[in-house]
Write a protein that holds these residues in place. Structure first.
Motif, short mmCIF file in Angstrom:
data_model
loop_
_atom_site.label_atom_id
_atom_site.label_comp_id
_atom_site.label_asym_id
_atom_site.label_seq_id
_atom_site.Cartn_x
_atom_site.Cartn_y
_atom_site.Cartn_z
N GLU A 177 0.84 -1.21 0.00
CA GLU A 177 0.00 0.00 0.00
C GLU A 177 0.87 1.26 0.00
O GLU A 177 0.55 2.24 -0.67
CB GLU A 177 -0.95 0.01 1.21
CG GLU A 177 -2.02 -1.04 1.16
CD GLU A 177 -1.52 -2.45 1.54
OE1 GLU A 177 -0.51 -2.57 2.29
OE2 GLU A 177 -2.13 -3.42 1.08
N GLY A 234 1.01 4.18 -2.81
CA GLY A 234 0.88 5.60 -2.47
C GLY A 234 2.06 6.42 -2.94
O GLY A 234 1.91 7.53 -3.46
N ARG A 251 2.08 9.62 -5.56
CA ARG A 251 2.69 10.91 -5.21
C ARG A 251 3.84 11.25 -6.15
O ARG A 251 4.02 12.41 -6.53
CB ARG A 251 3.13 10.91 -3.75
CG ARG A 251 1.95 10.96 -2.79
CD ARG A 251 2.32 11.41 -1.39
NE ARG A 251 3.51 10.84 -0.83
CZ ARG A 251 3.56 9.74 -0.06
NH1 ARG A 251 2.46 9.08 0.21
NH2 ARG A 251 4.71 9.32 0.43
#
Length: 148
Positions: free
Chosen positions: A77, A81, A85
């Motif tokens: 995860e 992420g 970003r």
């Protein structure tokens, strides 16, 4: 003169990375590595920073990312992420050229088997600080005619 050249001239090269190297060594010690193993692993950072001309701030961010990985706290995860970003940062920083910059960054990484293996094994190839620093180097390499 690049930051790496300035550092090499003023400090013999790796001294500007001492703070980041010490933090990374401590992270390795926290994983029950022996002091010798921790020191050897942490020395990858100044070598990498010098090879890619990272400034002290970039090396610190890179070292923080490596410390996170050393502690074994990287999850799928998190990697997802980080990827999101990183892509957002590249679009903001490079606009319509973001796709080319990402392709060049991948070429740069793939040209260094040791770095590629490290990034794949740790998930750090998606980390925003790592991507940002290497993207800047890829842009510089393209401008210098080193990436085609």
């Amino acid at each position: 003169m690049s930051d790496a050249d300035t550092a090499a001239t003023l400090y013999g090269g790796t001294e500007i990375y001492q703070s980041a190297t010490r933090a990374l060594e401590q992270a390795h010690l926290a994983t029950l590595a022996t002091p010798e193993q921790a020191k050897a692993s942490a020395q990858e950072l100044p070598q990498l920073a010098q090879r890619y001309g990272l400034n002290a701030t970039e090396a610190e961010a890179f070292g923080d990312a490596m410390a996170t990985a050393a502690r074994g706290k990287v999850t799928e995860e998190q990697v997802q992420g980080w990827t999101t970003r990183s892509e957002e940062h590249l679009r903001q920083e490079y606009g319509d050229s973001a796709g080319q910059v990402l392709a060049d960054t991948r070429k740069l990484i793939q040209s260094d088997a040791k770095l590629l293996a490290k990034l794949k094994s740790t998930g750090l190839g998606s980390h925003p600080s790592v991507v940002a620093a290497l993207a800047r180097r890829a842009v510089e390499a393209r401008k210098a005619g080193k990436l085609k």
